[in-house]
Design a protein around this motif. Structure first.
Motif, PDB file in Angstrom:
ATOM      1  N   PHE A  40      54.823  93.359  58.392  1.00 42.63           N
ATOM      2  CA  PHE A  40      56.127  92.733  58.142  1.00 42.63           C
ATOM      3  C   PHE A  40      56.026  91.710  57.011  1.00 42.63           C
ATOM      4  N   ALA A  41      54.961  90.893  57.012  1.00 38.76           N
ATOM      5  CA  ALA A  41      54.777  89.897  55.958  1.00 38.76           C
ATOM      6  C   ALA A  41      54.626  90.564  54.601  1.00 38.76           C
ATOM      7  N   LEU A  42      53.882  91.655  54.540  1.00 43.13           N
ATOM      8  CA  LEU A  42      53.690  92.374  53.287  1.00 43.13           C
ATOM      9  C   LEU A  42      55.001  92.970  52.782  1.00 43.13           C
ATOM     10  N   ARG A  43      55.783  93.570  53.671  1.00 39.87           N
ATOM     11  CA  ARG A  43      57.081  94.128  53.276  1.00 39.87           C
ATOM     12  C   ARG A  43      58.003  93.032  52.760  1.00 39.87           C
ATOM     13  N   SER A  44      58.009  91.858  53.409  1.00 41.31           N
ATOM     14  CA  SER A  44      58.861  90.750  52.982  1.00 41.31           C
ATOM     15  C   SER A  44      58.489  90.293  51.579  1.00 41.31           C
ATOM     16  N   GLN A  45      57.190  90.191  51.293  1.00 45.11           N
ATOM     17  CA  GLN A  45      56.745  89.777  49.965  1.00 45.11           C
ATOM     18  C   GLN A  45      57.123  90.810  48.922  1.00 45.11           C
ATOM     19  N   GLN A  46      56.995  92.080  49.238  1.00 47.97           N
ATOM     20  CA  GLN A  46      57.362  93.129  48.287  1.00 47.97           C
ATOM     21  C   GLN A  46      58.852  93.089  47.985  1.00 47.97           C
ATOM     22  N   GLN A  47      59.673  92.810  48.992  1.00 49.86           N
ATOM     23  CA  GLN A  47      61.116  92.710  48.781  1.00 49.86           C
ATOM     24  C   GLN A  47      61.444  91.532  47.872  1.00 49.86           C
ATOM     25  N   ILE A  48      60.763  90.406  48.069  1.00 50.16           N
ATOM     26  CA  ILE A  48      61.000  89.233  47.235  1.00 50.16           C
ATOM     27  C   ILE A  48      60.613  89.526  45.791  1.00 50.16           C
ATOM     28  N   LEU A  49      59.425  90.117  45.585  1.00 44.49           N
ATOM     29  CA  LEU A  49      58.975  90.428  44.231  1.00 44.49           C
ATOM     30  C   LEU A  49      59.887  91.467  43.576  1.00 44.49           C
ATOM     31  N   SER A  50      60.349  92.446  44.328  1.00 39.14           N
ATOM     32  CA  SER A  50      61.260  93.454  43.777  1.00 39.14           C
ATOM     33  C   SER A  50      62.573  92.821  43.341  1.00 39.14           C
ATOM     34  N   ALA A  51      63.059  91.851  44.107  1.00 44.19           N
ATOM     35  CA  ALA A  51      64.307  91.168  43.749  1.00 44.19           C
ATOM     36  C   ALA A  51      64.157  90.421  42.422  1.00 44.19           C
ATOM     37  N   PHE A  52      63.014  89.777  42.203  1.00 48.10           N
ATOM     38  CA  PHE A  52      62.779  89.117  40.924  1.00 48.10           C
ATOM     39  C   PHE A  52      62.774  90.137  39.790  1.00 48.10           C
ATOM     40  N   GLY A  53      62.121  91.272  40.000  1.00 46.78           N
ATOM     41  CA  GLY A  53      62.060  92.314  38.982  1.00 46.78           C
ATOM     42  C   GLY A  53      63.434  92.865  38.643  1.00 46.78           C
ATOM     43  N   GLU A  54      64.280  93.059  39.642  1.00 47.34           N
ATOM     44  CA  GLU A  54      65.634  93.560  39.410  1.00 47.34           C
ATOM     45  C   GLU A  54      66.462  92.579  38.589  1.00 47.34           C
ATOM     46  N   ASP A  55      66.143  91.282  38.701  1.00 46.91           N
ATOM     47  CA  ASP A  55      66.857  90.258  37.930  1.00 46.91           C
ATOM     48  C   ASP A  55      66.256  90.054  36.540  1.00 46.91           C
TER      49      ASP A  55
END
Length: 99
Positions: A40-55
């Motif tokens: 769960f922690a790994l998925r949360s970090q990937q979602q955060i990093l993906s959001a930065f990339g999308e921006d």
């Protein structure tokens, strides 16, 4: 000449502390607890990093943030005992080109 905007983001790691033994020598183990918690922690970090990339943010560097644990006194003196360091989280450095 290109101009850039910079941003940092701190992502803490979640640990569960477990004390092993209650005699003269105490040990503690830091871990994520159940394997599902680590996933769960790994998925949360990937979602955060993906959001930065999308921006439009580009990850340019990562730095581990350490903390010291286990500095409790021992049974023979009130002086601090030997501790150890663990990674408390990660600091991410991003950049984005300005228009």
């Amino acid at each position: 000449m290109s101009r850039y905007e910079y941003r940092t983001h701190y992502e803490p790691l979640t640990y569960q502390q477990e004390t092993i033994g209650r005699l003269m020598f105490k040990q503690s183990r830091e871990d994520f607890g159940a394997p599902q918690g680590a996933a769960f922690a790994l998925r949360s970090q990937q979602q955060i990093l993906s959001a930065f990339g999308e921006d439009g943010w580009e990850l340019v560097s990562t730095e581990a943030v350490w903390k010291t644990v286990g500095l409790a006194g021992n049974n023979q003196s009130d002086l601090p005992g030997n501790g150890h360091s663990i990674v408390d989280g990660y600091l991410f450095f991003f950049k984005k080109q300005l228009p």
